[in-house]
Scaffold this motif. Structure first.
Motif, PDB file in Angstrom:
ATOM      1  N   GLN A  80       0.752  -1.323  -0.039  1.00  0.00           N
ATOM      2  CA  GLN A  80      -0.019  -0.023   0.048  1.00  0.00           C
ATOM      3  C   GLN A  80       0.935   1.310  -0.137  1.00  0.00           C
ATOM      4  OE1 GLN A  80      -2.567   0.726   3.385  1.00  0.00           O
ATOM      5  NE2 GLN A  80      -3.651   2.390   2.264  1.00  0.00           N
ATOM      6  N   CYS A  81       0.516   2.172  -0.828  1.00  0.00           N
ATOM      7  CA  CYS A  81       1.449   3.524  -0.829  1.00  0.00           C
ATOM      8  C   CYS A  81       0.426   4.670  -0.648  1.00  0.00           C
ATOM      9  CB  CYS A  81       1.964   3.428  -2.214  1.00  0.00           C
ATOM     10  SG  CYS A  81       3.029   2.359  -2.955  1.00  0.00           S
ATOM     11  N   ARG A  82       1.032   5.565   0.338  1.00  0.00           N
ATOM     12  CA  ARG A  82       0.437   6.773   0.496  1.00  0.00           C
ATOM     13  C   ARG A  82       1.210   7.910   0.351  1.00  0.00           C
ATOM     14  NH1 ARG A  82      -0.117   3.113   4.994  1.00  0.00           N
ATOM     15  NH2 ARG A  82      -2.302   2.627   5.518  1.00  0.00           N
ATOM     16  N   THR A  83       2.517   7.927  -0.116  1.00  0.00           N
ATOM     17  CA  THR A  83       3.610   8.924  -0.381  1.00  0.00           C
ATOM     18  C   THR A  83       3.961   8.434  -2.003  1.00  0.00           C
ATOM     19  OG1 THR A  83       5.188   8.151   0.387  1.00  0.00           O
ATOM     20  CG2 THR A  83       3.629   9.394   1.644  1.00  0.00           C
ATOM     21  N   ALA A  84       4.796   9.541  -2.457  1.00  0.00           N
ATOM     22  CA  ALA A  84       5.546   9.339  -3.791  1.00  0.00           C
ATOM     23  C   ALA A  84       6.811   8.293  -3.252  1.00  0.00           C
ATOM     24  CB  ALA A  84       5.881  10.508  -4.007  1.00  0.00           C
ATOM     25  N   GLN A  85       7.166   8.674  -2.118  1.00  0.00           N
ATOM     26  CA  GLN A  85       8.445   7.767  -1.744  1.00  0.00           C
ATOM     27  C   GLN A  85       7.837   6.308  -1.586  1.00  0.00           C
ATOM     28  OE1 GLN A  85      11.723   8.479  -1.239  1.00  0.00           O
ATOM     29  NE2 GLN A  85      11.815   6.276  -1.184  1.00  0.00           N
ATOM     30  N   ASP A  86       6.683   6.062  -1.071  1.00  0.00           N
ATOM     31  CA  ASP A  86       6.190   4.725  -0.943  1.00  0.00           C
ATOM     32  C   ASP A  86       6.084   4.031  -2.367  1.00  0.00           C
ATOM     33  OD1 ASP A  86       5.755   4.841   1.850  1.00  0.00           O
ATOM     34  OD2 ASP A  86       3.480   5.128   1.554  1.00  0.00           O
ATOM     35  N   LEU A  87       5.590   4.852  -3.453  1.00  0.00           N
ATOM     36  CA  LEU A  87       5.604   4.292  -4.878  1.00  0.00           C
ATOM     37  C   LEU A  87       7.021   3.891  -5.163  1.00  0.00           C
ATOM     38  CD1 LEU A  87       3.316   7.045  -6.448  1.00  0.00           C
ATOM     39  CD2 LEU A  87       2.924   4.556  -6.147  1.00  0.00           C
ATOM     40  N   CYS A  96       3.634  -4.400  -6.438  1.00  0.00           N
ATOM     41  CA  CYS A  96       2.664  -3.566  -7.209  1.00  0.00           C
ATOM     42  C   CYS A  96       2.379  -2.399  -6.281  1.00  0.00           C
ATOM     43  CB  CYS A  96       1.355  -4.280  -7.043  1.00  0.00           C
ATOM     44  SG  CYS A  96       0.111  -3.289  -7.581  1.00  0.00           S
ATOM     45  N   ALA A  97       2.336  -1.275  -6.398  1.00  0.00           N
ATOM     46  CA  ALA A  97       2.133   0.061  -5.674  1.00  0.00           C
ATOM     47  C   ALA A  97       0.553   0.311  -5.687  1.00  0.00           C
ATOM     48  CB  ALA A  97       2.914   1.294  -6.260  1.00  0.00           C
ATOM     49  N   ALA A  98      -0.041  -0.149  -4.547  1.00  0.00           N
ATOM     50  CA  ALA A  98      -1.391  -0.058  -4.438  1.00  0.00           C
ATOM     51  C   ALA A  98      -1.844   1.148  -3.352  1.00  0.00           C
ATOM     52  CB  ALA A  98      -1.831  -1.297  -3.620  1.00  0.00           C
ATOM     53  N   ILE A  99      -2.791   1.802  -4.151  1.00  0.00           N
ATOM     54  CA  ILE A  99      -3.096   3.112  -3.797  1.00  0.00           C
ATOM     55  C   ILE A  99      -4.623   3.166  -3.474  1.00  0.00           C
ATOM     56  CG2 ILE A  99      -3.241   5.602  -4.280  1.00  0.00           C
ATOM     57  CD1 ILE A  99      -1.032   5.357  -6.265  1.00  0.00           C
ATOM     58  N   LEU A 100      -5.061   3.220  -2.264  1.00  0.00           N
ATOM     59  CA  LEU A 100      -6.426   3.129  -1.921  1.00  0.00           C
ATOM     60  C   LEU A 100      -7.224   4.387  -2.295  1.00  0.00           C
ATOM     61  CD1 LEU A 100      -8.666   1.218  -0.826  1.00  0.00           C
ATOM     62  CD2 LEU A 100      -7.943   2.110   1.552  1.00  0.00           C
ATOM     63  N   SER A 101      -8.473   4.161  -2.877  1.00  0.00           N
ATOM     64  CA  SER A 101      -9.705   5.003  -3.208  1.00  0.00           C
ATOM     65  C   SER A 101     -10.852   4.710  -2.840  1.00  0.00           C
ATOM     66  CB  SER A 101      -9.264   5.864  -4.678  1.00  0.00           C
ATOM     67  OG  SER A 101      -9.634   4.821  -5.493  1.00  0.00           O
ATOM     68  N   VAL A 102     -11.906   5.535  -2.978  1.00  0.00           N
ATOM     69  CA  VAL A 102     -13.238   5.424  -2.849  1.00  0.00           C
ATOM     70  C   VAL A 102     -14.018   6.023  -3.914  1.00  0.00           C
ATOM     71  CG1 VAL A 102     -15.102   5.467  -1.051  1.00  0.00           C
ATOM     72  CG2 VAL A 102     -12.866   5.322  -0.204  1.00  0.00           C
ATOM     73  N   GLU A 103     -14.829   5.216  -4.195  1.00  0.00           N
ATOM     74  CA  GLU A 103     -15.928   5.528  -5.242  1.00  0.00           C
ATOM     75  C   GLU A 103     -17.184   5.983  -4.839  1.00  0.00           C
ATOM     76  OE1 GLU A 103     -17.511   4.258  -9.865  1.00  0.00           O
ATOM     77  OE2 GLU A 103     -15.937   3.083  -8.749  1.00  0.00           O
ATOM     78  N   ASN A 104     -17.658   7.357  -5.150  1.00  0.00           N
ATOM     79  CA  ASN A 104     -18.806   7.586  -4.520  1.00  0.00           C
ATOM     80  C   ASN A 104     -18.889   8.361  -3.250  1.00  0.00           C
ATOM     81  OD1 ASN A 104     -20.086   6.929  -7.006  1.00  0.00           O
ATOM     82  ND2 ASN A 104     -20.664   5.007  -6.167  1.00  0.00           N
ATOM     83  N   GLY A 105     -19.859   8.903  -2.693  1.00  0.00           N
ATOM     84  CA  GLY A 105     -19.352   9.723  -1.259  1.00  0.00           C
ATOM     85  C   GLY A 105     -20.482   9.395  -0.229  1.00  0.00           C
ATOM     86  N   SER A 106     -21.469   8.383  -0.406  1.00  0.00           N
ATOM     87  CA  SER A 106     -22.496   8.297   0.696  1.00  0.00           C
ATOM     88  C   SER A 106     -22.088   7.786   1.837  1.00  0.00           C
ATOM     89  CB  SER A 106     -23.690   7.261   0.046  1.00  0.00           C
ATOM     90  OG  SER A 106     -23.000   6.168  -0.160  1.00  0.00           O
ATOM     91  N   MET A 107     -20.997   7.196   1.745  1.00  0.00           N
ATOM     92  CA  MET A 107     -20.253   6.476   3.032  1.00  0.00           C
ATOM     93  C   MET A 107     -19.841   7.908   4.091  1.00  0.00           C
ATOM     94  SD  MET A 107     -16.860   7.223   2.564  1.00  0.00           S
ATOM     95  CE  MET A 107     -16.106   6.331   3.681  1.00  0.00           C
ATOM     96  N   LEU A 108     -19.741   8.785   3.556  1.00  0.00           N
ATOM     97  CA  LEU A 108     -19.260  10.148   4.302  1.00  0.00           C
ATOM     98  C   LEU A 108     -20.474  10.388   5.276  1.00  0.00           C
ATOM     99  CD1 LEU A 108     -17.118  11.981   1.767  1.00  0.00           C
ATOM    100  CD2 LEU A 108     -16.365  10.466   3.633  1.00  0.00           C
ATOM    101  N   GLY A 109     -21.854  10.064   4.622  1.00  0.00           N
ATOM    102  CA  GLY A 109     -22.987  10.491   5.559  1.00  0.00           C
ATOM    103  C   GLY A 109     -23.030   9.998   7.035  1.00  0.00           C
TER     104      GLY A 109
END
Length: 109
Positions: A80-87, A96-109
């Protein structure tokens, strides 16, 4: 070959099918990507906005934990990578440089 994919819903697929990232039937798997010299992948947690905020947040937690479990299980092949240095570290270690993202925003509710 270098490869940087800005989006895949593989984690959702893995969770729904109880598959493993190593040999998943999804578009992305560690086995399929072994040919890449440098591979960065944004793993999008797909959260269905139509399920409501509470259910969306629970789904987010499930997908996030599945992602972390797959990273730990395959830590010799993916990081898992969070910074350019991690990459850079992932690339140097041929992971594999894995970057976590979230699609859609309802979970923020």
């Amino acid at each position: 070959m270098n490869f940087f994919d800005n989006h895949c819903d593989t984690v959702s697929h893995l969770l729904d099918t109880n598959e493993d990232l190593q040999s998943s039937s999804a578009h992305i798997s560690l086995k399929k990507a072994a040919k890449f010299d440098r591979w960065a992948q944004l793993f999008a947690l797909f959260i269905d906005d139509s399920k409501g905020a509470k259910n969306a947040y629970q789904r987010y937690l499930l997908e996030r934990e599945y992602f972390f479990a797959q990273i730990e299980k395959h830590k010799n092949e993916i990081m898992q990578c969070r910074t350019a240095q991690d990459l850079e570290t992932a690339f140097q270690q041929k992971k594999c440089a894995a970057i976590l993202s979230v699609e859609n925003g309802s979970m923020l509710g």
